[in-house]
Design an enzyme around this catalytic site. Structure first.
Site, mmCIF file in Angstrom:
data_model
loop_
_atom_site.group_PDB
_atom_site.id
_atom_site.type_symbol
_atom_site.label_atom_id
_atom_site.label_comp_id
_atom_site.label_asym_id
_atom_site.label_seq_id
_atom_site.Cartn_x
_atom_site.Cartn_y
_atom_site.Cartn_z
ATOM 1 N N HIS A 75 0.564 8.429 18.973
ATOM 2 C CA HIS A 75 1.805 7.718 18.688
ATOM 3 C C HIS A 75 2.874 8.763 18.404
ATOM 4 O O HIS A 75 2.903 9.357 17.328
ATOM 5 C CB HIS A 75 1.629 6.773 17.492
ATOM 6 N N TYR A 88 -11.810 0.808 13.454
ATOM 7 C CA TYR A 88 -10.647 1.046 12.596
ATOM 8 C C TYR A 88 -9.994 -0.293 12.298
ATOM 9 O O TYR A 88 -9.861 -1.142 13.190
ATOM 10 C CB TYR A 88 -9.668 1.992 13.289
ATOM 11 N N HIS A 127 0.818 -1.192 0.000
ATOM 12 C CA HIS A 127 0.000 0.000 0.000
ATOM 13 C C HIS A 127 0.851 1.240 0.000
ATOM 14 O O HIS A 127 1.963 1.239 0.497
ATOM 15 C CB HIS A 127 -0.998 0.151 1.137
#
Length: 443
Positions: free
Chosen positions: A374, A356, A298
């Protein structure tokens, strides 16, 4: 239930909009209110006052220059002195309450308010970076309200506000006219624009990115070409509407991280006509044109960027707004959820609805209204259950349409407020989601 909700809903049904992000628009609530051929004629039409609202320095390049001309019943200069007001839950940069923390963190949604709480009183700062006075950086706020703003108007001199509703619709009555924003939409209110928030449901909850730096813009598309991601025409600006009220109104001004107030004898939402490009917008995130791989692997998550605030380094954003919208996954021999990674950017992620695809939902997990942080170079990625499931899944074409998540991504470390660090709704066992990832290596 808030008795003003029903009227707000009726008003919202009749909204009409101008389309096109960053474009020059004009609108008049009364025919003839906009002057022809001049911005500030000797006598403005209909006895109005001409006033320019500048969101950039006068001499910035034309492509970056933001300004609007407002034709209003009274000039903004006609107001009494502002005085500071307490704002214990709202903070501004520089964020020095706590040292930047490299640990991964996750929060449950904000607790329900226990008293009548409007949008301004319901703002709660999680953290941020940069310096308001230097016009750098950003802040992450959350809001939880159970009543509409009454007799109050809010404006932010520190930066522009990107509102991301998660529960309950909002009707934003701005100087430029009304905007309706529902969960699944975002609203962008530029620096200095005043507005009032009316609830379209019993309660409203969501997220706010306060951008101190250069205004958000659509990202360049590079090799993508002319089309894809967010289209300028899908950003909707309000049409002119005005309040002609000689009644007390509390005007709240956020300035250098603090709230200040002044008591006006009239509503400042008295703009009868306007033209320019420094104005609010609403955008439906489901109109985002998702691009991705149709072979294998991806692209980086930057492919999901809706809006970006550029920094002084090309390609390195002060803050990006990214959405993980419904999409098809078709990659062959590909681990389809987001991969494990470390990143120079700091990532705050929120969830608007559903689940998610890289995080476990449900009680104690990543849920709508919650959020995760994060920090830069912290290792993160799919939790154990997601990894095991995705590693064994049959790779047929798959539609991901059961969730809507987003991310505020920033180039600088995001320092927490003390209230975020010590919050009861902080999940103190977040690291456990990556425990139990087994060793599969065979030499």
């Amino acid at each position: 239930m808030d008795t003003s909700n029903e009227q707000a809903r009726k008003d919202a049904e009749g909204l009409r909009y101008c389309a096109g992000f960053g474009n020059e628009h004009s609108s008049e609530a009364v025919p003839g209110a906009l002057p022809v051929g001049r911005n500030a004629p000797q006598r403005a039409p209909l006895g109005l006052y001409a006033e320019q609202l500048s969101g950039s320095a006068f001499t910035e390049p034309r492509a970056h220059n933001r300004r609007s001309w407002l034709y209003r019943i009274r000039p903004s200069a006609a107001h009494p002195r502002f005085t500071p007001v307490p704002s214990p839950r709202l903070r501004g940069a520089p964020f020095t309450e706590t040292a930047p923390d490299p640990n991964r963190l996750r929060w449950d949604p904000l607790p329900e308010p226990t008293a009548p709480t409007d949008f301004v009183d319901g703002l709660w700062t999680l953290g941020g970076n940069g310096d308001i006075a230097a016009r750098t950086g950003m802040a992450v706020h959350l809001y939880h309200a159970n009543t509409s703003m009454r007799g109050r108007v809010f404006g932010d001199a520190d930066g522009e506000l990107l509102l991301v509703p998660e529960r309950g619709g909002l009707l934003l009555r701005t100087e430029f006219g009304p905007l309706r924003v529902e969960p699944g939409h975002v609203a962008l209110v530029p620096r200095g624009v005043r507005f009032r928030v009316e609830l379209l449901a019993d309660t409203a909850r969501g997220y706010v990115c306060e951008n101190y730096g250069r205004p958000f813009q659509l990202p360049d598309l590079g090799p993508i070409g002319a089309n894809g991601l967010a289209a300028a025409r899908d950003f909707l600006a309000p049409t002119a509407a005005f309040e002609e009220e000689d009644a007390p109104c509390e005007v709240i001004n956020k300035y250098c991280g603090r709230l200040w107030r002044a008591d006006y004898d009239h509503s400042p939402l008295d703009v009868v006509a306007w033209h320019g490009n420094h104005l609010p917008y609403v955008y439906d995130l489901r109109r985002f044109n998702v691009l991705g791989s149709i072979s294998f692997d991806h692209p980086d998550p930057s492919i999901f960027t809706v809006l970006t605030s550029p920094s002084d380094t090309p390609g390195l954003a002060s803050v990006d707004f990214v959405v993980f919208a419904p999409r098809w996954l078709v990659g062959e021999d590909t681990f389809r959820p987001p991969y494990f990674h470390r990143n120079v950017m700091s990532e705050y992620m929120g969830l608007i609805e559903g689940a998610y695809d890289a995080k476990q939902g449900g009680a104690g997990g990543f849920v709508p209204g919650g959020g995760s942080l994060h920090p830069m170079m912290s290792a993160h990625g799919p939790d154990r259950d997601t990894f095991e499931r995705a590693s064994a899944a049959e790779l047929r074409p798959q539609k991901v349409d059961d969730g809507l998540a987003f991310m505020f991504e920033t180039r600088w470390p995001l320092a927490l407020t003390e209230q975020a660090r010590d919050a009861d709704h902080l999940q103190r066992d977040y690291d456990a989601v990556w425990q139990g990832l087994e060793r599969h290596f065979r030499s």
